[in-house]
Design an enzyme around this catalytic site. Structure first.
Site, PDB file in Angstrom:
ATOM      1  N   GLY A  34      -8.322  -7.914   9.226  1.00 19.43           N
ATOM      2  CA  GLY A  34      -7.286  -7.143   9.883  1.00 19.43           C
ATOM      3  C   GLY A  34      -6.892  -7.674  11.242  1.00 19.43           C
ATOM      4  NE  ARG A  44      -8.816  -0.104   3.379  1.00 19.60           N
ATOM      5  CZ  ARG A  44      -8.645  -0.288   4.682  1.00 19.60           C
ATOM      6  NH1 ARG A  44      -7.649   0.304   5.315  1.00 19.60           N
ATOM      7  NH2 ARG A  44      -9.449  -1.081   5.354  1.00 19.60           N
ATOM      8  CE1 TYR A  60      -2.794   9.052   7.609  1.00 21.93           C
ATOM      9  CE2 TYR A  60      -3.733   7.038   6.729  1.00 21.93           C
ATOM     10  CZ  TYR A  60      -3.176   7.743   7.781  1.00 21.93           C
ATOM     11  OH  TYR A  60      -3.006   7.134   9.002  1.00 21.93           O
ATOM     12  CD  GLN A  67      -2.752   1.223   2.471  1.00 23.53           C
ATOM     13  OE1 GLN A  67      -2.238   1.610   3.516  1.00 23.53           O
ATOM     14  NE2 GLN A  67      -4.029   0.878   2.398  1.00 23.53           N
TER      15      GLN A  67
END
Length: 369
Positions: free
Chosen positions: A316, A225, A172, A100
């Site tokens: 996760g 994502r 982000y 990622q």
């Protein structure tokens, strides 16, 4: 209904052996300069068993994009040997290795950036207690950052990864350019509408696929994502995200990956509360792009439920504390799966010291709040 053990072939030509993926999670296990550690390689290798793919935690594409200490970097060619070892470790267990890539934007601090001022689309601080006010990026800086994502894609290819995931979620930088809260620009990279604020993402995709076309000598995955909603006002609403998906579904992307803490979460918008967010997202994709569903998956029933409205399942925290969970699922050994609350599991799971301290502090802050 799709079964978790069915293979899936992406439009790029890469085939996953099953529908299970490891969700990207922060581990704080890298060295101070972002280079990989043996602990980190062992961590991912152990958890790759039985999965179709592993998505690593975020790797910054520029030094100014670093979000926290202990974060992986893909910003320099000197990182290639370590990145290659990481990719090979994951692949040794039969899983595809996806790194990622991201830029933290305003979601970092001067202390992390060695005193440099943080940057974002606009000089607007995030809505959190310790937020610093960023400097608005210049046009030249925007172009340089877009190029940095392309260079990071090149490094991922050269390191032997099977793909990259663009981290356009969790507030982000990529999301900051799409959000009306963080993007108040009046030039070509801003505007009042999602269409206007989409330019950064559009150019980013072009840079990434240009790198794939130039450097990849094999099929190579590109995923994206996203976070479906923001709490900020103004902020991204589900309607904005559905528009974004209408653009992404026509792209060369192999998949999109929704970021949710619970897979059955319902929108905050009264107009979209008849179904789960994931259902609305899946319908918006019109079958043109696989969806990775995520959020609180721990059991076989969770996997089955997610696959009703998604083509892939990302796991996760369960994998963090139950490294062979996917093998247990395949062998019908559900009774051996870790079922303890995560705040208890963290105390008995063998973890490196940086990862233990990061995870334990997270649960303790929740308990004490």
């Amino acid at each position: 209904m799709t079964s978790f053990n069915e293979p899936l072939k992406f439009k790029s030509g890469v085939t996953l052996r099953n529908r299970l993926m490891m969700s990207p999670m922060t581990t704080t296990q890298s060295f101070y300069n972002g280079s990989i550690t043996h602990d980190e390689i062992d961590y991912y290798t152990q958890r790759a068993t039985g999965l179709g793919a592993v998505i690593t935690g975020a790797a910054n594409v520029e030094d100014l994009g670093k979000g926290w200490h202990g974060e992986l970097s893909i910003a320099h060619d000197t990182m290639l040997p370590g990145l290659s070892a990481l990719a090979h470790g994951i692949q040794s267990q039969g899983a595809k290795a996806i790194v990622q890539i991201f830029h933290a934007g305003r979601m970092t601090h001067r202390a992390v950036l060695n005193g440099e001022q943080i940057v974002s689309a606009s000089a607007v601080a995030a809505l959190r207690d310790d937020a610093e006010t960023p400097r608005a990026m210049s046009i030249d800086e925007i172009h340089a950052t877009i190029s940095a994502f392309g260079e990071a894609t090149r490094r991922a290819i050269q390191a032997g990864f099977d793909g990259i995931e663009l981290h356009g979620a969790n507030t982000y930088l990529i999301q900051q350019f799409f959000s009306p809260h963080s993007n108040r620009r009046t030039d070509e990279y801003g505007g009042r509408t999602p269409q206007e604020r989409f330019r950064f993402i559009d150019e980013l995709l072009k840079a990434v696929f240009a790198a794939v076309d130039q450097y990849a000598d094999r099929p190579f995955i590109v995923g994206y994502r996203f976070s479906p909603e923001e709490f900020e006002e103004p902020g991204i609403r589900l309607e904005d995200t559905l528009w974004l998906l209408s653009q992404l579904r026509e792209s060369r992307l192999d998949y999109v990956h929704v970021s949710l803490n619970n897979y059955d979460r319902v929108s905050r918008d009264p107009q979209y509360q008849d179904k789960s967010i994931m259902t609305y997202v899946h319908e918006a994709l019109q079958g043109k792009l696989p969806l990775v569903g995520v959020g609180g998956v721990r059991t076989r029933d969770d996997v089955k439920t997610v696959l009703q409205t998604a083509e892939l399942v990302a796991v996760g925290q369960q994998l963090l504390y139950d490294p062979t969970w996917a093998v247990k699922l395949a062998k019908n050994a559900d009774n051996t799966m870790v079922t303890a609350p995560f705040e208890e599991a963290v105390e008995v799971t063998p973890l490196s010291r940086p990862l233990y301290e990061f995870a334990a502090s997270r649960y303790h802050s929740v308990i004490n709040s």
